[in-house]
Design a protein around this motif. Sequence first.
Motif, PDB file in Angstrom:
ATOM      1  N   ASP A 184       2.352  25.310  17.231  1.00  0.00           N
ATOM      2  CA  ASP A 184       2.623  26.655  16.421  1.00  0.00           C
ATOM      3  C   ASP A 184       3.256  27.484  18.017  1.00  0.00           C
ATOM      4  O   ASP A 184       4.138  28.529  17.294  1.00  0.00           O
ATOM      5  CB  ASP A 184       1.529  26.440  16.389  1.00  0.00           C
ATOM      6  CG  ASP A 184       1.101  25.956  14.936  1.00  0.00           C
ATOM      7  OD1 ASP A 184       1.822  25.927  14.485  1.00  0.00           O
ATOM      8  OD2 ASP A 184      -0.067  25.801  14.686  1.00  0.00           O
ATOM      9  N   GLU A 185       2.368  27.817  18.470  1.00  0.00           N
ATOM     10  CA  GLU A 185       2.628  28.926  19.849  1.00  0.00           C
ATOM     11  C   GLU A 185       3.842  28.757  20.531  1.00  0.00           C
ATOM     12  O   GLU A 185       4.934  29.869  20.650  1.00  0.00           O
ATOM     13  CB  GLU A 185       1.669  28.962  21.376  1.00  0.00           C
ATOM     14  CG  GLU A 185       2.302  28.986  22.600  1.00  0.00           C
ATOM     15  CD  GLU A 185       2.662  30.776  22.229  1.00  0.00           C
ATOM     16  OE1 GLU A 185       3.210  31.748  22.872  1.00  0.00           O
ATOM     17  OE2 GLU A 185       1.673  31.444  21.476  1.00  0.00           O
ATOM     18  N   GLY A 186       5.027  27.713  20.411  1.00  0.00           N
ATOM     19  CA  GLY A 186       6.272  27.480  21.147  1.00  0.00           C
ATOM     20  C   GLY A 186       7.015  27.789  19.684  1.00  0.00           C
ATOM     21  O   GLY A 186       8.158  28.804  20.124  1.00  0.00           O
ATOM     22  N   ILE A 187       6.888  27.015  18.228  1.00  0.00           N
ATOM     23  CA  ILE A 187       7.598  27.978  17.374  1.00  0.00           C
ATOM     24  C   ILE A 187       7.765  29.466  17.300  1.00  0.00           C
ATOM     25  O   ILE A 187       8.811  30.375  17.151  1.00  0.00           O
ATOM     26  CB  ILE A 187       7.480  27.308  15.948  1.00  0.00           C
ATOM     27  CG1 ILE A 187       7.693  25.304  16.275  1.00  0.00           C
ATOM     28  CG2 ILE A 187       8.363  27.570  14.913  1.00  0.00           C
ATOM     29  CD1 ILE A 187       7.154  24.875  15.355  1.00  0.00           C
ATOM     30  N   ASP A 188       6.903  29.948  17.391  1.00  0.00           N
ATOM     31  CA  ASP A 188       6.228  31.571  17.635  1.00  0.00           C
ATOM     32  C   ASP A 188       7.047  31.938  18.038  1.00  0.00           C
ATOM     33  O   ASP A 188       7.670  33.341  17.701  1.00  0.00           O
ATOM     34  CB  ASP A 188       4.557  31.524  17.241  1.00  0.00           C
ATOM     35  CG  ASP A 188       3.929  31.362  16.094  1.00  0.00           C
ATOM     36  OD1 ASP A 188       4.754  30.933  14.670  1.00  0.00           O
ATOM     37  OD2 ASP A 188       2.539  31.226  15.752  1.00  0.00           O
ATOM     38  N   ALA A 189       7.659  31.765  19.486  1.00  0.00           N
ATOM     39  CA  ALA A 189       7.494  32.004  21.058  1.00  0.00           C
ATOM     40  C   ALA A 189       9.169  31.717  20.812  1.00  0.00           C
ATOM     41  O   ALA A 189       9.558  33.279  20.826  1.00  0.00           O
ATOM     42  CB  ALA A 189       6.920  31.436  21.770  1.00  0.00           C
ATOM     43  N   PHE A 190       9.183  30.919  20.163  1.00  0.00           N
ATOM     44  CA  PHE A 190      10.897  31.105  19.529  1.00  0.00           C
ATOM     45  C   PHE A 190      11.753  31.983  19.066  1.00  0.00           C
ATOM     46  O   PHE A 190      11.977  32.385  18.798  1.00  0.00           O
ATOM     47  CB  PHE A 190      10.724  29.354  19.340  1.00  0.00           C
ATOM     48  CG  PHE A 190      12.919  29.330  18.947  1.00  0.00           C
ATOM     49  CD1 PHE A 190      13.332  29.234  20.460  1.00  0.00           C
ATOM     50  CD2 PHE A 190      12.856  29.621  17.508  1.00  0.00           C
ATOM     51  CE1 PHE A 190      15.419  28.820  20.103  1.00  0.00           C
ATOM     52  CE2 PHE A 190      14.872  29.556  17.279  1.00  0.00           C
ATOM     53  CZ  PHE A 190      14.998  29.215  18.600  1.00  0.00           C
ATOM     54  N   ARG A 199      10.105  35.621  22.708  1.00  0.00           N
ATOM     55  CA  ARG A 199       9.464  35.527  24.071  1.00  0.00           C
ATOM     56  C   ARG A 199       8.688  34.367  24.444  1.00  0.00           C
ATOM     57  O   ARG A 199       9.098  33.395  24.018  1.00  0.00           O
ATOM     58  CB  ARG A 199       7.697  36.735  23.467  1.00  0.00           C
ATOM     59  CG  ARG A 199       7.380  35.300  22.525  1.00  0.00           C
ATOM     60  CD  ARG A 199       6.476  36.198  21.837  1.00  0.00           C
ATOM     61  NE  ARG A 199       5.415  35.112  21.295  1.00  0.00           N
ATOM     62  CZ  ARG A 199       4.517  34.692  21.467  1.00  0.00           C
ATOM     63  NH1 ARG A 199       4.529  34.016  22.671  1.00  0.00           N
ATOM     64  NH2 ARG A 199       3.787  33.394  20.471  1.00  0.00           N
ATOM     65  N   PRO A 200       8.161  34.650  25.948  1.00  0.00           N
ATOM     66  CA  PRO A 200       8.180  33.339  26.770  1.00  0.00           C
ATOM     67  C   PRO A 200       7.215  32.615  25.821  1.00  0.00           C
ATOM     68  O   PRO A 200       5.687  33.099  25.781  1.00  0.00           O
ATOM     69  CB  PRO A 200       7.456  33.409  27.989  1.00  0.00           C
ATOM     70  CG  PRO A 200       8.080  34.823  28.108  1.00  0.00           C
ATOM     71  CD  PRO A 200       8.525  35.520  26.820  1.00  0.00           C
ATOM     72  N   PRO A 201       6.857  31.047  25.804  1.00  0.00           N
ATOM     73  CA  PRO A 201       5.321  30.664  24.849  1.00  0.00           C
ATOM     74  C   PRO A 201       3.624  30.554  25.761  1.00  0.00           C
ATOM     75  O   PRO A 201       4.512  30.817  27.801  1.00  0.00           O
ATOM     76  CB  PRO A 201       6.005  29.080  24.882  1.00  0.00           C
ATOM     77  CG  PRO A 201       6.416  28.854  25.552  1.00  0.00           C
ATOM     78  CD  PRO A 201       7.486  30.397  25.944  1.00  0.00           C
ATOM     79  N   LEU A 202       3.164  30.688  25.621  1.00  0.00           N
ATOM     80  CA  LEU A 202       1.729  30.934  25.659  1.00  0.00           C
ATOM     81  C   LEU A 202       1.388  29.153  26.309  1.00  0.00           C
ATOM     82  O   LEU A 202       0.487  29.499  24.772  1.00  0.00           O
ATOM     83  CB  LEU A 202       1.309  31.887  26.284  1.00  0.00           C
ATOM     84  CG  LEU A 202       1.447  33.615  26.751  1.00  0.00           C
ATOM     85  CD1 LEU A 202       0.631  34.586  26.230  1.00  0.00           C
ATOM     86  CD2 LEU A 202       1.843  33.316  27.943  1.00  0.00           C
ATOM     87  N   TRP A 203       0.698  28.467  26.996  1.00  0.00           N
ATOM     88  CA  TRP A 203       0.485  27.460  26.086  1.00  0.00           C
ATOM     89  C   TRP A 203      -0.260  27.087  26.675  1.00  0.00           C
ATOM     90  O   TRP A 203      -1.036  27.107  27.472  1.00  0.00           O
ATOM     91  CB  TRP A 203       1.406  25.907  27.591  1.00  0.00           C
ATOM     92  CG  TRP A 203       2.733  25.933  27.487  1.00  0.00           C
ATOM     93  CD1 TRP A 203       4.464  25.754  28.052  1.00  0.00           C
ATOM     94  CD2 TRP A 203       3.510  25.932  26.127  1.00  0.00           C
ATOM     95  NE1 TRP A 203       4.817  25.556  27.730  1.00  0.00           N
ATOM     96  CE2 TRP A 203       5.303  25.740  26.322  1.00  0.00           C
ATOM     97  CE3 TRP A 203       3.419  25.507  24.682  1.00  0.00           C
ATOM     98  CZ2 TRP A 203       6.329  25.286  25.578  1.00  0.00           C
ATOM     99  CZ3 TRP A 203       4.379  25.600  24.120  1.00  0.00           C
ATOM    100  CH2 TRP A 203       6.095  25.485  24.415  1.00  0.00           C
ATOM    101  N   SER A 204      -1.741  26.790  25.578  1.00  0.00           N
ATOM    102  CA  SER A 204      -2.919  26.072  26.118  1.00  0.00           C
ATOM    103  C   SER A 204      -2.970  25.103  26.692  1.00  0.00           C
ATOM    104  O   SER A 204      -3.918  24.363  26.631  1.00  0.00           O
ATOM    105  CB  SER A 204      -3.427  25.666  24.923  1.00  0.00           C
ATOM    106  OG  SER A 204      -3.282  25.653  23.656  1.00  0.00           O
ATOM    107  N   HIS A 205      -2.149  23.950  26.860  1.00  0.00           N
ATOM    108  CA  HIS A 205      -1.639  22.453  26.349  1.00  0.00           C
ATOM    109  C   HIS A 205      -2.560  21.141  25.689  1.00  0.00           C
ATOM    110  O   HIS A 205      -3.631  20.458  25.938  1.00  0.00           O
ATOM    111  CB  HIS A 205      -2.254  22.064  28.161  1.00  0.00           C
ATOM    112  CG  HIS A 205      -1.659  23.007  29.296  1.00  0.00           C
ATOM    113  ND1 HIS A 205       0.148  22.727  29.803  1.00  0.00           N
ATOM    114  CD2 HIS A 205      -1.675  24.179  30.094  1.00  0.00           C
ATOM    115  CE1 HIS A 205       0.564  23.913  30.261  1.00  0.00           C
ATOM    116  NE2 HIS A 205       0.056  24.131  30.172  1.00  0.00           N
ATOM    117  N   GLU A 206      -2.877  22.102  24.210  1.00  0.00           N
ATOM    118  CA  GLU A 206      -3.592  21.673  22.819  1.00  0.00           C
ATOM    119  C   GLU A 206      -3.187  21.501  22.216  1.00  0.00           C
ATOM    120  O   GLU A 206      -1.669  22.285  21.880  1.00  0.00           O
ATOM    121  CB  GLU A 206      -5.160  22.629  22.982  1.00  0.00           C
ATOM    122  CG  GLU A 206      -5.944  22.552  23.766  1.00  0.00           C
ATOM    123  CD  GLU A 206      -6.810  21.274  24.163  1.00  0.00           C
ATOM    124  OE1 GLU A 206      -6.232  20.753  23.375  1.00  0.00           O
ATOM    125  OE2 GLU A 206      -6.610  20.965  25.686  1.00  0.00           O
TER     126      GLU A 206
END
Length: 259
Positions: free
Chosen positions: A242-248, A252-259
């Motif tokens: 979700d974070e990666g797609i929203d960032a794309f 903006r750069p993604p902020l990974w939670s590693h989850e």
Amino acid sequence: MPEPLVLRRTDGAVATLTLNRPKAYNALSIALMEAILDELADLDRDRSVAVVVLEGSGRGFSGGHDLKELQANPDVAFRQRTFDTCTKMMLAVTRLRQPVIAKVHGIATAAGCQLVATCDLAIAADTAKFGTPGVNIGLFCSTPMVALSRAVHRKQAMEMLLTGDVVSAQHAAEIGLINRCVAEDQLDAETNALAAVIASKSRKVLKTGKEAFHRQIDMTLEDAYAYAGSVMVENMGYADTDEGIDAFIGKRPPLWSHE
């Protein structure tokens, strides 16, 4: 006190394991392989590590099994234990949650070449040499063959196995045994750069991708697509996805939670 058989250092999310039998060309004794297994088991539990680099100390990566140890212990049980331990180590590299990069200088021969072929990626100095020379001493490299034949074209593997010839890093790159061949004085920088790129990704996604790659590779085409599709459906449920797609979308750069 003797030095540890495996040295470990961590730089951010990258862990480096150094085989530490330099006087023996990092020959894979049972003790060394068991030490590697212990380190890999510990790394597999370490969620802070994204990438593992495997290297050798001294003049080379690894010259393979410890032939002096094998000759000194002629009983079948000891020799079976040696090859069983080697198999466990190779499978542990494959099954490790983190991608493993072989960083090769000097020689990587026999089981040392097997270890390079088993790693997910490999970078070698242009002075490095690779080979499966067991046939030259009357001991065919049967277990190295397993990894080698899965890393390069079968005819290239057979030539190395049947002739026992040592090949250059340039040739190893051409046949796909390693990812790239670099100037010796650039080996550290090139390996570090590759590790940094991979370490910048979501660790959960890296684990998913590595596991899926190794599982699908021996499936039929139809089964591989069915399996990979189910993996992607599961992957779509990750918080990092979700974070990666929203960032794309948001550029903006993604902020990974590693989850």
